[in-house]
Design a protein around this motif. Structure first.
Motif, PDB file in Angstrom:
ATOM      1  N   LYS A 106     106.855 -21.419  33.079  1.00 34.58           N
ATOM      2  CA  LYS A 106     105.773 -20.571  32.302  1.00 34.58           C
ATOM      3  C   LYS A 106     106.408 -20.349  31.086  1.00 34.58           C
ATOM      4  O   LYS A 106     107.569 -20.396  30.650  1.00 34.58           O
ATOM      5  N   THR A 107     105.660 -20.388  29.922  1.00 38.30           N
ATOM      6  CA  THR A 107     105.995 -20.094  28.576  1.00 38.30           C
ATOM      7  C   THR A 107     106.238 -18.610  28.222  1.00 38.30           C
ATOM      8  O   THR A 107     105.898 -17.720  29.227  1.00 38.30           O
ATOM      9  N   LEU A 108     107.067 -18.118  27.393  1.00 34.74           N
ATOM     10  CA  LEU A 108     107.407 -16.779  27.120  1.00 34.74           C
ATOM     11  C   LEU A 108     106.149 -15.773  27.209  1.00 34.74           C
ATOM     12  O   LEU A 108     106.078 -14.795  27.626  1.00 34.74           O
ATOM     13  N   PHE A 109     105.039 -16.401  26.473  1.00 34.29           N
ATOM     14  CA  PHE A 109     103.757 -15.758  26.246  1.00 34.29           C
ATOM     15  C   PHE A 109     102.901 -15.622  27.620  1.00 34.29           C
ATOM     16  O   PHE A 109     102.293 -14.565  27.956  1.00 34.29           O
ATOM     17  N   GLN A 110     103.280 -16.645  28.458  1.00 27.64           N
ATOM     18  CA  GLN A 110     102.517 -16.576  29.729  1.00 27.64           C
ATOM     19  C   GLN A 110     103.228 -15.586  30.561  1.00 27.64           C
ATOM     20  O   GLN A 110     102.598 -14.854  31.451  1.00 27.64           O
ATOM     21  N   ARG A 111     104.467 -15.350  30.349  1.00 25.05           N
ATOM     22  CA  ARG A 111     105.054 -14.206  31.118  1.00 25.05           C
ATOM     23  C   ARG A 111     104.928 -12.886  30.754  1.00 25.05           C
ATOM     24  O   ARG A 111     104.730 -11.881  31.482  1.00 25.05           O
ATOM     25  N   ILE A 112     104.571 -12.987  29.283  1.00 22.49           N
ATOM     26  CA  ILE A 112     104.027 -11.482  28.959  1.00 22.49           C
ATOM     27  C   ILE A 112     102.513 -11.277  29.549  1.00 22.49           C
ATOM     28  O   ILE A 112     102.391 -10.079  29.926  1.00 22.49           O
ATOM     29  N   ILE A 119      95.426 -12.532  25.044  1.00 31.11           N
ATOM     30  CA  ILE A 119      95.891 -11.318  25.186  1.00 31.11           C
ATOM     31  C   ILE A 119      96.720 -11.076  23.744  1.00 31.11           C
ATOM     32  O   ILE A 119      96.871 -12.071  23.195  1.00 31.11           O
ATOM     33  N   ALA A 120      96.530  -9.911  23.196  1.00 28.84           N
ATOM     34  CA  ALA A 120      97.207  -9.554  21.869  1.00 28.84           C
ATOM     35  C   ALA A 120      98.226  -8.449  22.334  1.00 28.84           C
ATOM     36  O   ALA A 120      98.219  -7.236  22.783  1.00 28.84           O
ATOM     37  N   PHE A 121      99.383  -8.553  21.486  1.00 30.07           N
ATOM     38  CA  PHE A 121     100.559  -7.578  21.484  1.00 30.07           C
ATOM     39  C   PHE A 121     101.143  -7.475  20.308  1.00 30.07           C
ATOM     40  O   PHE A 121     101.111  -8.545  19.437  1.00 30.07           O
ATOM     41  N   ARG A 122     101.926  -6.535  20.041  1.00 30.17           N
ATOM     42  CA  ARG A 122     102.746  -6.495  18.953  1.00 30.17           C
ATOM     43  C   ARG A 122     103.948  -7.309  18.825  1.00 30.17           C
ATOM     44  O   ARG A 122     104.504  -7.511  19.710  1.00 30.17           O
ATOM     45  N   ASP A 123     104.156  -7.884  17.726  1.00 32.30           N
ATOM     46  CA  ASP A 123     105.305  -8.742  17.624  1.00 32.30           C
ATOM     47  C   ASP A 123     106.509  -7.834  17.728  1.00 32.30           C
ATOM     48  O   ASP A 123     106.804  -6.714  17.246  1.00 32.30           O
ATOM     49  N   ARG A 172      95.391 -17.288  26.842  1.00 33.62           N
ATOM     50  CA  ARG A 172      95.962 -17.363  28.329  1.00 33.62           C
ATOM     51  C   ARG A 172      96.337 -18.799  28.469  1.00 33.62           C
ATOM     52  O   ARG A 172      97.228 -19.008  29.181  1.00 33.62           O
ATOM     53  N   LYS A 173      95.754 -19.757  28.124  1.00 25.22           N
ATOM     54  CA  LYS A 173      95.960 -21.384  28.417  1.00 25.22           C
ATOM     55  C   LYS A 173      97.144 -21.411  27.538  1.00 25.22           C
ATOM     56  O   LYS A 173      97.018 -21.325  26.278  1.00 25.22           O
ATOM     57  N   PRO A 174      98.023 -22.157  28.247  1.00 22.88           N
ATOM     58  CA  PRO A 174      99.319 -22.378  27.454  1.00 22.88           C
ATOM     59  C   PRO A 174      99.228 -23.502  26.713  1.00 22.88           C
ATOM     60  O   PRO A 174      99.857 -24.550  26.718  1.00 22.88           O
ATOM     61  N   ILE A 175      98.440 -23.761  25.671  1.00 22.55           N
ATOM     62  CA  ILE A 175      98.317 -24.551  24.703  1.00 22.55           C
ATOM     63  C   ILE A 175      99.500 -24.756  23.586  1.00 22.55           C
ATOM     64  O   ILE A 175      99.863 -23.605  23.070  1.00 22.55           O
ATOM     65  N   THR A 218     108.257 -21.026  16.480  1.00 17.72           N
ATOM     66  CA  THR A 218     109.444 -20.937  17.390  1.00 17.72           C
ATOM     67  C   THR A 218     109.044 -20.624  18.946  1.00 17.72           C
ATOM     68  O   THR A 218     109.858 -21.107  19.633  1.00 17.72           O
ATOM     69  N   VAL A 219     107.700 -20.327  18.979  1.00 19.29           N
ATOM     70  CA  VAL A 219     107.624 -20.051  20.627  1.00 19.29           C
ATOM     71  C   VAL A 219     106.521 -21.268  20.610  1.00 19.29           C
ATOM     72  O   VAL A 219     105.313 -21.216  20.123  1.00 19.29           O
ATOM     73  N   ASN A 220     106.400 -22.211  21.521  1.00 19.88           N
ATOM     74  CA  ASN A 220     105.780 -23.326  21.941  1.00 19.88           C
ATOM     75  C   ASN A 220     104.570 -22.721  22.818  1.00 19.88           C
ATOM     76  O   ASN A 220     104.391 -23.420  23.823  1.00 19.88           O
ATOM     77  N   HIS A 221     103.868 -21.687  22.360  1.00 23.24           N
ATOM     78  CA  HIS A 221     102.545 -21.463  23.055  1.00 23.24           C
ATOM     79  C   HIS A 221     101.929 -20.818  21.802  1.00 23.24           C
ATOM     80  O   HIS A 221     102.074 -19.961  21.290  1.00 23.24           O
ATOM     81  N   LEU A 222     100.559 -21.523  21.545  1.00 19.46           N
ATOM     82  CA  LEU A 222      99.767 -21.010  20.576  1.00 19.46           C
ATOM     83  C   LEU A 222      99.626 -19.663  20.330  1.00 19.46           C
ATOM     84  O   LEU A 222      99.553 -19.059  21.347  1.00 19.46           O
TER      85      LEU A 222
END
Ligand code: AMP
Length: 114
Positions: free
Chosen positions: A4-10, A27-31, A45-48, A95-99
């Motif tokens: 899973k990517t970091l953002f999928q885990r979030i 999903i949207a969250f604060r940097d 949600r799709k890990p492009i 730096t994070v490979n999830h669009l």
């Protein structure tokens, strides 16, 4: 199965984040390291992995990210304007490979970017 990517885990609630919006597509969250008073990441949600990996079938997802950014900008009170950015690849300093679409606002932006 791919890791899973970091953002999928979030998105899956495995890593905490300050979430401002969630729906079936994104999903949207604060940097965690904000570069403006408002700095939010809008993430499918799709890990492009990146903009470069988009397929024609992702058209609606990408459109949805922008519509969410517009609505979040409104709810964050960014009435003076804001900036949206997709960093892509090495030169784009991704730096994070999830669009993810950066939504930045709450201060005067400069142009050109560094
Ligand atoms: P980019 O450099 O365009 O790939 O953007 C990745 C962004 O993700 C950076 O602005 C980071 O500060 C942000 N980031 C990294 N880890 C987290 C996290 N755990 N929660 C929120 N934002 C993060």
């Amino acid at each position: 199965m791919a890791e899973k990517t970091l953002f999928q885990r979030i998105a899956d609630g495995e890593i905490p984040a300050d979430i401002v919006h969630e729906d079936e597509l994104c999903i949207a969250f604060r940097d965690i390291n904000p570069h403006a008073p408002t700095h939010i990441l809008v993430v499918p949600r799709k890990p492009i992995p990146s903009l470069d990996d988009l397929e024609d079938a992702d058209r609606d997802v990408v459109g949805h990210l922008f519509l969410c950014a517009r609505d979040i900008a409104k709810s964050e009170g960014l009435s003076e304007g804001y900036r949206t950015v997709f960093n892509c690849g090495k030169h784009g300093q991704q730096t994070v490979n999830h669009l993810h679409l950066h939504l930045l606002g709450g201060r005067q932006m400069q142009w050109p970017p560094g």
